[in-house]
Design an enzyme around this catalytic site. Structure first.
Site, PDB file in Angstrom:
ATOM      1  N   GLU A 102      49.586  45.567  40.783  1.00 14.93           N
ATOM      2  CA  GLU A 102      50.039  43.954  41.285  1.00 14.93           C
ATOM      3  C   GLU A 102      49.326  43.248  40.501  1.00 14.93           C
ATOM      4  OE1 GLU A 102      52.290  43.486  43.328  1.00 14.93           O
ATOM      5  OE2 GLU A 102      52.442  45.583  44.181  1.00 14.93           O
ATOM      6  N   CYS A 166      47.505  45.283  52.098  1.00 14.75           N
ATOM      7  CA  CYS A 166      47.676  45.460  50.780  1.00 14.75           C
ATOM      8  C   CYS A 166      47.487  43.971  49.975  1.00 14.75           C
ATOM      9  CB  CYS A 166      48.637  46.213  50.042  1.00 14.75           C
ATOM     10  SG  CYS A 166      48.956  47.659  50.628  1.00 14.75           S
ATOM     11  N   HIS A 185      49.986  50.075  43.902  1.00 15.45           N
ATOM     12  CA  HIS A 185      50.821  50.709  44.523  1.00 15.45           C
ATOM     13  C   HIS A 185      51.184  51.984  44.423  1.00 15.45           C
ATOM     14  CE1 HIS A 185      51.534  47.109  47.404  1.00 15.45           C
ATOM     15  NE2 HIS A 185      51.247  47.704  48.163  1.00 15.45           N
TER      16      HIS A 185
END
Length: 314
Positions: A102, A166, A185
Site C-alpha cells: 500500500e 488497515c 496486505h
C-alpha cells in the site's frame, strides 16, 4: 501486521495484536476479525519473526486489536517508546491474490464498526490531518525489485487500503512517523500462498525497504555535507571577491587621487600661466594705452599751441 525500525538504529518494529515482544524493532499484525478466524497477516508475521532480518536489524512483534480506539492509544506509545526507523503494518485482504504494497493511507471515510461495534463519530483518523499521506517508500520500485528477484510470490501495489482498520492504522502510523511507514496486505492462507511463502515475501520486502531508507539517509547526509561545502566555498569566494573589490577600489581611489592631483597641478599651472599671460597683456595694454594717451596729449597740446599761435596777428 506492522513493522517498525527504530530511528537512528537499524531495526524494524512489527505490531500484531496484544503480544508486544519488545526490543529495538517491532512487527505488528491484526488479530482475527470477521470471517477470518485465522488472520493470515499474523501467521505471516510469526513466520517472518522465525526467519529474521539478519544481524544488523532488530525485529519486534506485537498484535494490534481490530479496534479504532486501541489503534489510537497503542501506536503513539509504540512510536514514542521505540522511535523506530520504520513501521510496517501487515493485514489480511479477503480479495487479494498477491502480496500487496500500500502506497498511502487515508484520513476520512471510516464508516464500518470494529470488533467492539465502535466507529469514530468523525469518521476520520486525525481531524487536523491531511486527506492522504504517502509513504516515503517508493512501493512501485520495491514491487519491481521483488518481482524480478525470483521470489516466487507475486507482488503488486495499491493506493487504497480499504477504509477500515488497515487503512486507519496505516494513516495513523504515517502521521506519527512522518511517512516512515509501510502497509502490506496478504491474501488468506492457501489462496494461493502458504505461511512460509508469505513469511519469505515479508522478509524480502522489509529488507528492500530498509535498504532504501538507509540509502536515502546516506544521500541526505551527502547532500548536507555538499551544501556545507558549497556554503563554505561561496563564503570564501565572497571573501576573495570582497578583498579583490576592496583592493580594486583602493587602486581606483589612488588612481583617481593621483589623477585629481595631476589635474589640480595642471589646472594650477594653467591658471598661473593664464594669470601671468593676462598680467603681461594688461601690462602691455596699460603701456600701450599710456603711450597712446601721451601721444594724444602731446598731439592735443601741439594743436592747442598752434591755434593760439595763429591768433596773434589780430
Amino acid at each position: 501486521m506492522e513493522t517498525v525500525a527504530p530511528r537512528h538504529t537499524e531495526g524494524i518494529i512489527c505490531f500484531h495484536g496484544n503480544a508486544d515482544i519488545g526490543g529495538d524493532a517491532e512487527e505488528a499484525g491484526f488479530e482475527p476479525f470477521g470471517e477470518h478466524t485465522v488472520n493470515s497477516s499474523w501467521v505471516a508475521v510469526q513466520e517472518l519473526e522465525r526467519l529474521g532480518l539478519g544481524e544488523g536489524i532488530d525485529l519486534h512483534v506485537c498484535e494490534v486489536p481490530v479496534e479504532y480506539q486501541a489503534v489510537q492509544s497503542l501506536l503513539p506509545s509504540l512510536w514514542k517508546r521505540h522511535q523506530p526507523q520504520l513501521v510496517v503494518h501487515v493485514g489480511v485482504s479477503g480479495i487479494a491474490t498477491t502480496v500487496t504494497l500500500e502506497q498511502c493511507g487515508h484520513n476520512h471515510g471510516y464508516k464500518r464498526v470494529d470488533n467492539c461495534a465502535f466507529c469514530p463519530d468523525s469518521q476520520c483518523c486525525m481531524e487536523d490531518g491531511p486527506d492522504c499521506i504517502v509513504s516515503v517508500l517508493d512501493m512501485d520500485l520495491i514491487c519491481k525489485r521483488l518481482n524480478s528477484s525470483g521470489l516466487g510470490v507475486a507482488v503488486s501495489v495499491s493506493k487504497d487500503a480499504g477504509r477500515y482498520l488497515c487503512d486507519y492504522t496505516y494513516y495513523t502510523s504515517l502521521y506519527l512517523g512522518q511517512g516512515r511507514s509501510a502497509f502490506v496486505h496478504v491474501p488468506p492462507l492457501g489462496k494461493p500462498f502458504s505461511s512460509q511463502d508469505l513469511g519469505r515475501a515479508l522478509q524480502a520486502a522489509l529488507l528492500v525497504m530498509v535498504e532504501l531508507l538507509d540509502q536515502a539517509e546516506e544521500d541526505h547526509k551527502h547532500h548536507g555535507n555538499q551544501d556545507e561545502e558549497d556554503h563554505k566555498h561561496h563564503g570564501n569566494q565572497d571573501e576573495e571577491d570582497h578583498k579583490h573589490h576592496g583592493n580594486q577600489d583602493e587602486e581606483d581611489h589612488k588612481h583617481h587621487g593621483n589623477q585629481d592631483e595631476e589635474d589640480h597641478k595642471h589646472h594650477g599651472n594653467q591658471d598661473e600661466e593664464d594669470h601671468k599671460h593676462h598680467g603681461n597683456q594688461a601690462k602691455e595694454d596699460h603701456k600701450h594705452h599710456g603711450n597712446q594717451d601721451e601721444e594724444d596729449h602731446k598731439h592735443h597740446g601741439n594743436c592747442h599751441h598752434s591755434n593760439r599761435h595763429n591768433q596773434h596777428p589780430h
